[in-house]
Design an enzyme around this catalytic site. Structure first.
Site, PDB file in Angstrom:
ATOM      1  N   TYR A  58       2.615  -3.401  -5.602  1.00  0.00           N
ATOM      2  CA  TYR A  58       2.349  -2.958  -3.804  1.00  0.00           C
ATOM      3  C   TYR A  58       3.023  -1.644  -3.714  1.00  0.00           C
ATOM      4  CZ  TYR A  58       3.483  -3.661   1.154  1.00  0.00           C
ATOM      5  OH  TYR A  58       3.556  -3.475   2.479  1.00  0.00           O
ATOM      6  N   SER A  68       4.610   2.649   3.698  1.00  0.00           N
ATOM      7  CA  SER A  68       5.858   1.584   3.747  1.00  0.00           C
ATOM      8  C   SER A  68       7.040   2.289   3.414  1.00  0.00           C
ATOM      9  CB  SER A  68       5.394   0.287   2.801  1.00  0.00           C
ATOM     10  OG  SER A  68       6.596  -0.322   2.620  1.00  0.00           O
TER      11      SER A  68
END
Length: 297
Positions: free
Chosen positions: A204, A191
């Site tokens: 995360y 990501s």
């Protein structure tokens, strides 16, 4: 729906933040409950046989990026197994339908990848029922935005994020290695959070940075076996996880801070996964494709 056969202005190819109502949905999020359903390439992706006869396993394959990858892989000629949470059965069956519609075999495996034994079993089941394994896509992830940052991240949440995003990747990949032959590929979903962490997604983001390092290290280890390992690093992509894990204000403005001014769609990520899985990327390993709508990573 975007027509990908013609040149289009990428700023307006898909709806922008004006189409996002800010409405939230219950976690883990079902596609049909989203205020604006994503494009997974159902009507636009056209295959050309780049993955003919290959066998792919995709975690988190029921919706979002995972569904888009399953559609693309099947239309490129691969049989596909998807892994998903039992409460996402409706989404999973729609993905199965789309894979079968492409004329390929589909395998749906419900369960929780936080369980090590399940991770081992799902790989064996894929090999047994599809007849082998050539492509592993570690895509499943969990996030929960916490406005208070570190102070609001409980040990329970930390454990869920790390086990879903990191532990499972280790377990599944380890179980898959004995079945992967030279020419096989592993594609991990990292990501932009790996480079540009949001304060509310600290746990995360940490796992996404770990996924990228795992990719680089494993690629060096497996190169001598002829197995390539790469990562795709999406920016803000419109999936059920967004309205299911963020507050209304963040959902309403999601993706609006990118240079292109909008969130990306799962269909826009699928070609990167196809490239890494195909022989077109035969000299690429330990690398990444960053698709962030212009946000620098």
């Amino acid at each position: 729906m975007a027509d990908q056969t013609t040149n289009q202005d990428p700023r307006s190819q898909y709806p922008g933040t004006e189409a996002q109502t800010g409405e939230t949905i219950e976690h883990p999020g079902r596609t049909e409950d989203m205020p604006q359903e994503p494009d997974h390439g159902e009507h636009t992706y056209r295959g050309s046989g780049r993955l003919d006869g290959r066998k792919a396993l995709i975690t988190g394959g029921d919706s979002g990026i995972g569904r888009a990858v399953a559609i693309a892989y099947s239309r490129e000629g691969a049989d596909v197994a998807i892994v998903y949470l039992p409460e996402e059965e409706d989404d999973a069956q729609e993905t199965v339908r789309l894979v079968q519609e492409a004329g390929r075999k589909a395998l749906a495996i419900p369960g929780d990848i936080r369980d090590e034994q399940f991770c081992t079993d799902l790989v064996q089941r894929t090999v047994d029922e599809l007849g082998g394994l050539d492509i592993l896509v570690n895509n499943a992830a969990f996030q929960m935005n916490q406005a208070g940052g570190l102070a609001d991240i409980t040990t329970e949440q930390l454990d869920r994020v790390f086990k879903t995003n990191l532990y499972a990747m280790f377990w599944i990949t380890k179980a898959a290695l004995p079945h992967l032959k030279p020419g096989s590929t592993i594609v991990n979903t990292s990501s932009i959070q790996a480079f540009d962490p949001s304060p509310g997604l600290l746990d995360y983001a940490t796992t996404k940075a770990g996924i990228l390092n795992f990719t680089k290290g494993l690629a060096q280890q497996l190169a001598e076996q002829g197995i390539r390992v790469n990562a795709v690093c999406p920016g803000p992509i419109w999936t059920p996880l967004i309205p299911a894990t963020m507050d209304e204000e963040k959902v309403d403005s999601f993706g609006g801070d990118t240079p292109l001014g909008r969130a990306g769609q799962p269909a826009e990520m699928a070609p990167a996964f196809v490239f890494f899985a195909s022989q077109e990327s035969s000299y690429v390993t330990g690398d990444r494709i960053v698709a962030t709508g212009g946000k620098l990573a």
